[in-house]
Design an enzyme around this catalytic site. Structure first.
Site, PDB file in Angstrom:
ATOM      1  CG  HIS A  17      -1.917  -1.143   1.455  1.00 26.68           C
ATOM      2  ND1 HIS A  17      -1.934  -1.776   2.493  1.00 26.68           N
ATOM      3  CD2 HIS A  17      -2.917  -1.406   0.423  1.00 26.68           C
ATOM      4  CE1 HIS A  17      -3.097  -2.628   2.440  1.00 26.68           C
ATOM      5  NE2 HIS A  17      -3.719  -2.397   1.166  1.00 26.68           N
ATOM      6  CE  LYS A  41     -13.031  -6.833   4.717  1.00 24.14           C
ATOM      7  NZ  LYS A  41     -11.774  -6.224   3.940  1.00 24.14           N
ATOM      8  NE  ARG A  91      -2.882  -7.374  -4.412  1.00 16.98           N
ATOM      9  CZ  ARG A  91      -3.490  -7.154  -3.354  1.00 16.98           C
ATOM     10  NH1 ARG A  91      -3.336  -7.810  -2.287  1.00 16.98           N
ATOM     11  NH2 ARG A  91      -4.897  -7.134  -3.514  1.00 16.98           N
ATOM     12  CB  SER A 129      -4.396  -6.493   4.776  1.00 16.36           C
ATOM     13  OG  SER A 129      -4.004  -5.053   4.346  1.00 16.36           O
TER      14      SER A 129
END
Ligand code: ADP
Length: 160
Positions: A17, A41, A91, A129
């Site tokens: 990040h 979440k 990615r 993460s």
């Protein structure tokens, strides 16, 4: 004046990040890093306020980066703060489909907001993460994965 938003969960912020933040901040006048307040979440490791604090700590060397958070639609938040660009990191091909879909949906909701994709630096290709959390949970070394300032906050969460 070009203002951009880099949205995400940042739970926790990783070196991947930070690499995107540093690179994006050179391309725009103001970069707003925005933590998504996701009501679903409940399994987050850090609260939104903690994540914002971590982001502030690791971006204090970048004069044009602001830290914020938002609920609901990203494009509405973009309108509110008058940002015309959304930054996302890519990615692998696996990121592409969902990122592309999100970019198209956002554009259909608000045609004045464009999504810019920045490809990861190769050393962060496999970094996420969730990977950091998994490695930390099993006592692995996370030193190369996250900024040094927040390492202890993550490790503290997994202390028995
Ligand atoms: P999400 O919660 O949407 O999975 P994150 O909060 O982890 O996303 O990340 C926000 C943005 O940062 C996304 O665009 C994601 O693709 C990107 N990102 C995450 N890790 C990396 C990395 N290692 N390299 C480049 N971009 C990354």
């Amino acid at each position: 004046m070009l203002k951009a938003i880099y949205p995400g969960s940042f739970d926790p912020v990783t070196n991947g990040h930070l690499d995107i933040i540093e690179r994006a901040s050179k391309l725009v006048d103001t970069l707003v890093v925005a933590v998504l307040e996701n009501p679903n979440k409940s399994s987050s490791l850090f609260t939104v306020d903690e994540r914002k604090e971590h982001l502030r700590m690791v971006t204090k060397h970048l004069g044009n980066v602001e830290i914020s958070s938002f609920k609901g639609l990203l494009v509405e938040f973009a309108n509110e703060i008058d940002a015309k660009v959304v930054i996302r990191g890519l990615r692998a091909v696996t990121d592409f489909e969902s990122e592309f879909q999100m970019a198209l949906i956002n554009r259909s909701l608000n045609t004045s907001v464009e999504t810019f994709f920045i490809s990861t630096s190769v050393e962060y290709l496999y970094l996420s993460s969730s990977m950091v959390k998994e490695v930390a949970m099993f006592g692995g070394n996370i030193v190369d994965m996250i900024p040094a300032e927040i390492k202890d906050f993550v490790l503290d969460k997994y202390k028995k």
